[in-house]
Design a protein around this motif. Sequence first.
Motif, PDB file in Angstrom:
ATOM      1  N   GLY A 148      12.668 -13.232  20.899  1.00  0.00           N
ATOM      2  CA  GLY A 148      11.689 -13.504  19.857  1.00  0.00           C
ATOM      3  C   GLY A 148      12.199 -14.509  18.848  1.00  0.00           C
ATOM      4  O   GLY A 148      11.467 -15.420  18.440  1.00  0.00           O
ATOM      5  N   ASP A 164      12.250 -17.951  20.394  1.00  0.00           N
ATOM      6  CA  ASP A 164      10.876 -18.448  20.485  1.00  0.00           C
ATOM      7  C   ASP A 164      10.416 -19.003  19.144  1.00  0.00           C
ATOM      8  O   ASP A 164       9.863 -20.113  19.064  1.00  0.00           O
ATOM      9  N   GLU A 165      10.649 -18.253  18.085  1.00  0.00           N
ATOM     10  CA  GLU A 165      10.210 -18.681  16.753  1.00  0.00           C
ATOM     11  C   GLU A 165      10.961 -19.933  16.299  1.00  0.00           C
ATOM     12  O   GLU A 165      10.374 -20.840  15.706  1.00  0.00           O
ATOM     13  N   GLY A 215       9.287 -10.745   9.696  1.00  0.00           N
ATOM     14  CA  GLY A 215       8.444 -10.068  10.676  1.00  0.00           C
ATOM     15  C   GLY A 215       8.183  -8.621  10.349  1.00  0.00           C
ATOM     16  O   GLY A 215       7.479  -7.936  11.098  1.00  0.00           O
ATOM     17  N   ILE A 235       3.798  -6.847  14.077  1.00  0.00           N
ATOM     18  CA  ILE A 235       2.973  -7.013  15.277  1.00  0.00           C
ATOM     19  C   ILE A 235       3.061  -5.734  16.102  1.00  0.00           C
ATOM     20  O   ILE A 235       4.099  -5.054  16.126  1.00  0.00           O
ATOM     21  N   ARG A 290      -0.008 -14.697  14.328  1.00  0.00           N
ATOM     22  CA  ARG A 290       1.156 -14.340  13.517  1.00  0.00           C
ATOM     23  C   ARG A 290       2.030 -15.563  13.269  1.00  0.00           C
ATOM     24  O   ARG A 290       2.508 -15.798  12.157  1.00  0.00           O
ATOM     25  N   LYS A 291       2.243 -16.367  14.300  1.00  0.00           N
ATOM     26  CA  LYS A 291       3.067 -17.572  14.141  1.00  0.00           C
ATOM     27  C   LYS A 291       2.433 -18.551  13.151  1.00  0.00           C
ATOM     28  O   LYS A 291       3.151 -19.220  12.391  1.00  0.00           O
ATOM     29  N   LEU A 330       3.705  -3.673  19.186  1.00  0.00           N
ATOM     30  CA  LEU A 330       4.538  -3.854  20.371  1.00  0.00           C
ATOM     31  C   LEU A 330       4.493  -2.596  21.234  1.00  0.00           C
ATOM     32  O   LEU A 330       4.090  -1.536  20.758  1.00  0.00           O
ATOM     33  N   TYR A 349      -2.092 -10.562  18.019  1.00  0.00           N
ATOM     34  CA  TYR A 349      -1.799 -11.820  18.695  1.00  0.00           C
ATOM     35  C   TYR A 349      -0.555 -12.487  18.102  1.00  0.00           C
ATOM     36  O   TYR A 349      -0.470 -12.719  16.896  1.00  0.00           O
ATOM     37  N   PHE A 350       0.401 -12.810  18.972  1.00  0.00           N
ATOM     38  CA  PHE A 350       1.568 -13.558  18.514  1.00  0.00           C
ATOM     39  C   PHE A 350       1.151 -14.913  17.934  1.00  0.00           C
ATOM     40  O   PHE A 350       1.771 -15.408  16.992  1.00  0.00           O
TER      41      PHE A 350
END
Length: 286
Positions: A204, A207-208, A134, A159, A185-186, A161, A181-182
Amino acid sequence: MARRRPTSLRTSVEDIAASKRAPQTPQTESPTYKLAFADDDFLTSEDIRGVRFQLEYLKPEFHLRERGINSTVVLFGGARIPEPGKPAWAAKNETQKANLENSARYYEEARRFARLASETAKMLDYKEFVVTTGGGPGVMEAGNRGAADVCAPSIGLNIVLPHEQAPNSFVTPDLSFNFHYFATRKIHFLMRAKAIAVFPGGFGTLDEFFEALTLIQTGRMDRVPVLLFGADFWGKVIDFQALADAGTIAPDDPELFTVVDSAEEGWDVVCRFYGLEPTEDVFLGD
């Protein structure tokens, strides 16, 4: 990115410059006169969100294709985990300070894991197994640093923030990207991933991790090695067996990932999955 064009065609840059040389009149001063692709207010408007999604996908994609990068090794993990011997800057109390300092060993494991991946990438002309993070501090910095230790390129997907995240100094400069945008990025985290290493982290990281598991579980992503670093940490944070016993996941879903405790153990899982020759950590630095 350079693109060949017939010499008779004008470029967008030339047209922007030409429009700025137009006489200043009420018509040319109107926002509606601006070329659409040179109008920041238009491009950042709510109605153009879909176009911005596309642009955030395309810009990194063009650069990665230009570099010939076909696959990646992705490292997820906490931004707050310090380098061994450095203060736990994110600690808010003594309990957090002690735990973060104890977790500093994961910084070193992430760094070594990235070195091992980069040694394999070197043998493949840095087209495969390129380390990706990241782009920020903590485990992310350790991953990019591990690649830099052996003079290998690595990718940083930053990203924007609320508390501005700056790229760590170990990301390869022309592979340092920034996202709004997340979601986009994902996409870039996972679309080339041949292995995913998940170190202790917060919301985070969780989530990933679960995003990757869901995509693999539902067949939207090919099965790849997913490594959970830190049996003690993950055993306390998530009771996977309880999920299986409750019936909310399949009994064999915990087999979608492998819990490991060392860089060598993790990279061995990747090598066995792809039939690769194991690589050694040849770094002789600090």
